[in-house]
Design an enzyme around this catalytic site. Structure first.
Site, short mmCIF file in Angstrom:
data_model
loop_
_atom_site.label_atom_id
_atom_site.label_comp_id
_atom_site.label_asym_id
_atom_site.label_seq_id
_atom_site.Cartn_x
_atom_site.Cartn_y
_atom_site.Cartn_z
N THR A 236 0.87 -1.22 -0.31
CA THR A 236 -0.18 0.05 -0.02
C THR A 236 0.84 1.24 0.04
OG1 THR A 236 -2.00 -1.10 1.29
CG2 THR A 236 -1.84 1.43 1.23
N LYS B 114 -7.58 1.69 -2.52
CA LYS B 114 -7.24 1.20 -1.32
C LYS B 114 -7.27 2.43 -0.11
CE LYS B 114 -5.09 -1.50 2.05
NZ LYS B 114 -4.09 -2.06 2.17
N LYS C 28 0.42 4.75 8.65
CA LYS C 28 1.23 4.93 7.25
C LYS C 28 0.22 5.03 6.15
CE LYS C 28 2.26 1.42 5.02
NZ LYS C 28 1.72 0.84 3.68
#
Lengths: 292, 292
Positions: free
Chosen positions: A97, A172, A240
């Site tokens: 990701t 995502k 993150k």
């Protein structure tokens, strides 16, 4: 048809994913920073390579599953990186990701040497990786997607091409918005139930099938009620991802106040007792902290 | 066994609920502010009463489904109210969403005249009321609950006694927290998808089965994508409920920052073009407004 594939990054997600490719009959070689993590796969006949470059040299498809944008950049373009050895006509599939802008930039650089790169982030957690029930959302060239789709289907149940390069990462990011905001609702609802004297397990069961229901309510709510803060997905990885979300939102001019609030609450948990290593349901600690 | 019941408040929820009681063979009489709303029921053989007092005088169970705490107080204790005529041993069941503290206070006053009052707020929307698939969460005396449980099951699929007086309202407050916070995540995720060039319908389908999934994502997300801001549940009623949520949270010392943010965003929508009459998914307008 058997393909020659490589897998870089054997964390809790990458390891079972590489295993599915091997068990589906593909010729799989692997590299990861800590060789020990490959031992179970090597015992199954998967081969080791000493660097991303050594791995990529004779592969049709190279999969990555590392952590953040700089990690992907390093594996691709660093010393002994994939880009130094990969053949034109090969495909790179990145399950990490990372920022959509990073995904687009890396794909463009690889396209310059005749290599298609797909961003293919995943959701579904460790269980999804183990049971090959991941959702895999793919951005990039449609023809390259069609070539690797059968490989992706050995690892995921929902495998979808959602747009050009970067689109997988953007979707995502949308998923992580939902996860971060929903857990905030879960924490607030559980706290009010608890302080009102309602059995929180009854609350979860009673409301789960209604208009307030969500995966987060049923799955994470139950963990909170059981006092289980172990990670299915760690807060520091969520943080993150949320930095990526905010950078994508900045780029597109989208205000995300709810997501921003969730980030602050996660930060409160991160700020002590190794809270970042707990699961996202540990957001409840931020609320409990406010209540003293 | 047929019961003599009364139903006060024939809005979009109360009307079909009273109909289920009648069709289950109970002797049903009704009162509501606007007699026209009763016409379909009266055509089915249900009888009209001219006031709450006239309705309650010979009833075993009196159901209420009105809007807010003062409405319930007025129906119960105002001039021509239920309390003036209801017999000891009867049960009052309040399906309205009101403050838990109000529910407790009203129950206590009625207990003084030998009448049990259950708070029994509902979720599941107009469709749930029509199809008798509501969730009904009940607070109050357990024996009174057992007496009326068969009646409640003619109207709801999930009928649960969740604690003492006020507990049903407290759990409904938890439900509204989830609804309000989840729709905020839905709006932010849809906007980022849209601005990133991802087809939002694809986004909804791809993420719906994963860790970001929720009733709000699948149901309200689709309405946003379709541009359908018609109310399944109106923003102004949600705002009324969220004021109840915050008063319950204040009483219990629970901070609700996510819920508070959702309230502000709903307020932005309410502030123009009759936005309060739109469905909660119209929160998307607050975001679009910020983006100019």
């Amino acid at each position: 048809m058997s393909a020659k594939v490589g897998f870089i990054g054997l964390g809790i997600m990458g390891r079972p994913m590489a295993g599915h490719l091997a068990r589906a009959g593909h010729d799989v070689v692997v590299f990861t920073r800590t060789r020990d993590k490959a031992s179970a796969l090597l015992a199954e006949g998967v081969e080791w390579r000493d660097s991303p470059a050594a791995l990529a040299a004779d592969r049709d498809v190279v999969f990555l599953c590392v952590t953040d944008t700089p990690d992907v950049e390093n594996v691709l373009f660093g010393a002994d990186g994939v880009a130094g050895s990969i053949r034109a006509g090969s495909v790179v599939v990145d399950h990490s990701t990372i920022a959509p802008a990073g995904a687009r930039a890396f794909a463009e650089r690889l396209a310059g040497q005749g290599v298609a790169m797909l961003d293919a982030p995943i959701t579904g957690g460790e269980i999804g990786a183990q049971n090959a029930t991941l959702t895999i959302m793919v951005g990039g060239d449609a023809a390259a997607f069609q070539r690797v789709e059968p490989l992706l289907k050995t690892m995921g149940r929902t495998v979808r091409h959602v747009g050009p390069s970067g689109a997988g990462q953007a979707l995502k990011a949308c998923n992580q918005i939902l996860c971060a905001v929903n857990v905030m609702g879960v924490c607030e609802a559980i706290l009010l139930a608890r302080q009102s004297g309602i059995d929180p397990a009854t609350a979860i069961e009673t409301l789960g099938g209604g208009a307030g229901g969500s995966w987060a309510w049923t799955q994470l709510g139950r963990k909170i009620v059981d006092g289980d803060l172990n990670p299915a997905f760690m807060i520091r990885l969520m943080q993150k991802d949320l930095r990526i979300v905010q950078s994508a939102a900045q780029e597109n001019g989208v205000p995300l106040p709810g997501t921003a609030l969730a980030q602050q609450l996660f930060r409160a948990v991160e700020s002590r007792d190794a809270g970042g290593d707990l699961g996202t349901q540990a957001m409840i600690r931020a609320y409990e902290g406010m209540m003293g």
